[in-house]
Design a protein around this motif. Sequence first.
Motif, PDB file in Angstrom:
ATOM      1  N   GLU A 227     -17.477 -31.507 -85.126  1.00 22.16           N
ATOM      2  CA  GLU A 227     -17.689 -32.393 -86.263  1.00 22.16           C
ATOM      3  C   GLU A 227     -17.771 -33.836 -85.787  1.00 22.16           C
ATOM      4  N   VAL A 228     -18.798 -34.535 -86.236  1.00 22.24           N
ATOM      5  CA  VAL A 228     -18.957 -35.955 -85.905  1.00 22.24           C
ATOM      6  C   VAL A 228     -19.078 -36.727 -87.211  1.00 22.24           C
ATOM      7  N   GLY A 229     -18.331 -37.806 -87.328  1.00 22.38           N
ATOM      8  CA  GLY A 229     -18.420 -38.647 -88.520  1.00 22.38           C
ATOM      9  C   GLY A 229     -18.433 -40.105 -88.129  1.00 22.38           C
ATOM     10  N   THR A 230     -19.177 -40.902 -88.894  1.00 23.13           N
ATOM     11  CA  THR A 230     -19.234 -42.342 -88.613  1.00 23.13           C
ATOM     12  C   THR A 230     -18.771 -43.159 -89.823  1.00 23.13           C
ATOM     13  N   THR A 231     -18.154 -42.467 -90.808  1.00 26.00           N
ATOM     14  CA  THR A 231     -17.628 -43.162 -91.992  1.00 26.00           C
ATOM     15  C   THR A 231     -16.180 -42.728 -92.223  1.00 26.00           C
ATOM     16  N   ASN A 232     -15.458 -42.480 -91.126  1.00 26.82           N
ATOM     17  CA  ASN A 232     -14.085 -41.965 -91.222  1.00 26.82           C
ATOM     18  C   ASN A 232     -13.089 -43.087 -90.914  1.00 26.82           C
ATOM     19  N   PHE A 233     -12.547 -43.699 -91.946  1.00 24.72           N
ATOM     20  CA  PHE A 233     -11.590 -44.792 -91.727  1.00 24.72           C
ATOM     21  C   PHE A 233     -10.226 -44.262 -91.309  1.00 24.72           C
ATOM     22  N   ILE A 234      -9.980 -42.990 -91.576  1.00 26.77           N
ATOM     23  CA  ILE A 234      -8.807 -42.302 -91.014  1.00 26.77           C
ATOM     24  C   ILE A 234      -9.363 -41.119 -90.228  1.00 26.77           C
ATOM     25  N   THR A 235      -8.903 -40.968 -88.994  1.00 26.08           N
ATOM     26  CA  THR A 235      -9.500 -39.915 -88.165  1.00 26.08           C
ATOM     27  C   THR A 235      -8.639 -38.654 -88.158  1.00 26.08           C
ATOM     28  N   LEU A 236      -9.296 -37.522 -88.017  1.00 24.76           N
ATOM     29  CA  LEU A 236      -8.595 -36.261 -87.747  1.00 24.76           C
ATOM     30  C   LEU A 236      -8.413 -36.165 -86.235  1.00 24.76           C
ATOM     31  N   PRO A 237      -7.525 -35.261 -85.766  1.00 23.82           N
ATOM     32  CA  PRO A 237      -7.309 -35.152 -84.318  1.00 23.82           C
ATOM     33  C   PRO A 237      -8.598 -34.850 -83.547  1.00 23.82           C
ATOM     34  N   ARG A 238      -8.679 -35.376 -82.312  1.00 23.10           N
ATOM     35  CA  ARG A 238      -9.821 -35.111 -81.432  1.00 23.10           C
ATOM     36  C   ARG A 238      -9.997 -33.597 -81.218  1.00 23.10           C
ATOM     37  N   TRP A 239      -8.884 -32.899 -80.957  1.00 20.97           N
ATOM     38  CA  TRP A 239      -8.936 -31.436 -80.770  1.00 20.97           C
ATOM     39  C   TRP A 239      -7.817 -30.770 -81.565  1.00 20.97           C
ATOM     40  N   TYR A 240      -8.138 -29.655 -82.208  1.00 18.70           N
ATOM     41  CA  TYR A 240      -7.139 -28.808 -82.860  1.00 18.70           C
ATOM     42  C   TYR A 240      -7.521 -27.387 -82.481  1.00 18.70           C
ATOM     43  N   VAL A 241      -6.657 -26.713 -81.738  1.00 21.40           N
ATOM     44  CA  VAL A 241      -7.034 -25.381 -81.261  1.00 21.40           C
ATOM     45  C   VAL A 241      -5.943 -24.357 -81.576  1.00 21.40           C
ATOM     46  N   LYS A 242      -6.390 -23.157 -81.947  1.00 16.47           N
ATOM     47  CA  LYS A 242      -5.455 -22.081 -82.256  1.00 16.47           C
ATOM     48  C   LYS A 242      -5.622 -20.950 -81.254  1.00 16.47           C
ATOM     49  N   GLY A 243      -4.487 -20.465 -80.781  1.00 13.46           N
ATOM     50  CA  GLY A 243      -4.509 -19.338 -79.864  1.00 13.46           C
ATOM     51  C   GLY A 243      -3.690 -18.206 -80.457  1.00 13.46           C
ATOM     52  N   THR A 244      -3.712 -17.072 -79.770  1.00 17.54           N
ATOM     53  CA  THR A 244      -2.990 -15.911 -80.291  1.00 17.54           C
ATOM     54  C   THR A 244      -1.475 -16.111 -80.224  1.00 17.54           C
ATOM     55  N   GLU A 245      -1.006 -17.123 -79.466  1.00 16.26           N
ATOM     56  CA  GLU A 245       0.444 -17.339 -79.375  1.00 16.26           C
ATOM     57  C   GLU A 245       0.878 -18.740 -79.779  1.00 16.26           C
ATOM     58  N   GLY A 246      -0.037 -19.564 -80.261  1.00 16.81           N
ATOM     59  CA  GLY A 246       0.373 -20.915 -80.639  1.00 16.81           C
ATOM     60  C   GLY A 246      -0.783 -21.785 -81.069  1.00 16.81           C
ATOM     61  N   THR A 247      -0.453 -23.048 -81.250  1.00 16.47           N
ATOM     62  CA  THR A 247      -1.424 -24.036 -81.727  1.00 16.47           C
ATOM     63  C   THR A 247      -1.259 -25.284 -80.872  1.00 16.47           C
ATOM     64  N   ALA A 248      -2.360 -25.972 -80.604  1.00 18.84           N
ATOM     65  CA  ALA A 248      -2.253 -27.227 -79.854  1.00 18.84           C
ATOM     66  C   ALA A 248      -3.128 -28.289 -80.491  1.00 18.84           C
ATOM     67  N   VAL A 249      -2.722 -29.528 -80.265  1.00 19.92           N
ATOM     68  CA  VAL A 249      -3.471 -30.641 -80.819  1.00 19.92           C
ATOM     69  C   VAL A 249      -3.546 -31.748 -79.769  1.00 19.92           C
ATOM     70  N   ILE A 250      -4.706 -32.410 -79.701  1.00 15.47           N
ATOM     71  CA  ILE A 250      -4.824 -33.670 -78.954  1.00 15.47           C
ATOM     72  C   ILE A 250      -5.272 -34.696 -79.981  1.00 15.47           C
ATOM     73  N   GLU A 251      -4.428 -35.706 -80.169  1.00 12.92           N
ATOM     74  CA  GLU A 251      -4.659 -36.633 -81.281  1.00 12.92           C
ATOM     75  C   GLU A 251      -5.893 -37.512 -81.067  1.00 12.92           C
ATOM     76  N   ASP A 252      -5.994 -38.094 -79.872  1.00 15.71           N
ATOM     77  CA  ASP A 252      -7.028 -39.128 -79.683  1.00 15.71           C
ATOM     78  C   ASP A 252      -7.296 -39.328 -78.196  1.00 15.71           C
ATOM     79  N   TRP A 253      -8.058 -40.383 -77.855  1.00 14.21           N
ATOM     80  CA  TRP A 253      -8.452 -40.621 -76.464  1.00 14.21           C
ATOM     81  C   TRP A 253      -7.257 -40.953 -75.581  1.00 14.21           C
ATOM     82  N   SER A 254      -6.119 -41.328 -76.182  1.00 11.97           N
ATOM     83  CA  SER A 254      -4.922 -41.598 -75.373  1.00 11.97           C
ATOM     84  C   SER A 254      -4.270 -40.308 -74.878  1.00 11.97           C
ATOM     85  N   LEU A 255      -4.803 -39.162 -75.342  1.00 15.04           N
ATOM     86  CA  LEU A 255      -4.350 -37.832 -74.913  1.00 15.04           C
ATOM     87  C   LEU A 255      -2.969 -37.470 -75.445  1.00 15.04           C
TER      88      LEU A 255
END
Length: 358
Positions: A227-255
Amino acid sequence: LSTNTHSVVIVGYGGMGSYHAKLIANNTRLKVTGTYDILEERRKVSEEDGYPAYENYEAVLNDPAVDVILIATPNDVHKELVITALRHGKHVICEKPVTMFVKDFEEMMAVSEETGRVLMVHQNRRWDEDFLIIKEMYDKGMIGDLFQIESRVHGANGIPGDWRHLEAYGGGMLLDWGVHLLDQFVFMIDSRIKSVTSRLSFILGDEVDDGFEATLEFENGVTAIAEVGTTNFITLPRWYVKGTEGTAVIEDWSLKGRAVIQNREVGKVEPKPIKAGVGLTKTMAPPSEEATLTESLPEPFQHKSSFYDNFADVVEGEAEPIVKNNEVLRVLNLIENVFKAARTREVVKDFDIYEPKN
Ligand code: NAD
């Protein structure tokens, strides 16, 4: 280690062209020996930066001292510039998207093969650390098998610059950022694509998309959303991934991010109901703290070399390209099908020609 230096002329000394010059200044294998831009003011900037500017493209092509031409112009002229460069015996680095259409890139690949000159596309975001952390999780199963991968880039500044607003120049966000996010998926996910659905946004009234959302289903069961947006004044996380044993998130470019994983040592813990809104729920209660582990993200996957070193190795016949042209072709085909899915509002399934064989 090779000590050859390959002389590089940058064609299109704009935002990205001048950034290449800065990056290559730190590289021992490549050396920027000049530039060419159609605009006199950009040629002047180049001279001020210490890179002699050629007066026209023919002068670059006919200079035997030039080994490599790096194309960093708007997208619509990549094809012609690349093909002439190859035909003049130069190796070529071309910016992304290499072209707008599969058939154009097929022609370019054919000329590269015919002339025996290297053509490598600058899909530099294969080296982004955020992506390489997700790739590490995908490869090593830190949160189990990833089955849903959501990749987002959000800005609030609209479409930048001039030519990116226009279809004729290959503008729009699917071609600009989409090509990176889809390239990362294709590089990471070792499976054929089964289907695509998508939606483009035209919130700002441009003739090209100012954002998009595309959902890909792979044959191995992975669903990937870009997903790419150029009108998002509040951003969603850079990555949100689901696995069979958990969930992970990377918020932004600061990692900044985390993984939450089921604790195998503790059996299933019945959730306690929580008050949610005006109701009560067990289903949506947070996972019990004793039954889960919160972990920091893994170290990123490491490429064997940088983009530029890999390019030099490929030119010297010492390595396979990390960015392979058949992968670039696959991404262009995918982009054509994302456009098609958006236009027809249908699920597109005809990927057979360009997808790898099982
Ligand atoms: P820009 O408008 O800042 O620069 C483009 C330059 O090319 C301008 O100076 C223009 O005068 C010149 N130019 C146009 N036609 C030319 C021609 N026929 N011959 C010589 N020069 C010509 O654009 P930009 O943002 O630098 O983008 C350039 C390319 O780099 C695009 O393909 C873009 O997608 C890509 N890019 C890649 C990344 C990345 O991270 N990989 C980032 C930004 C841009």
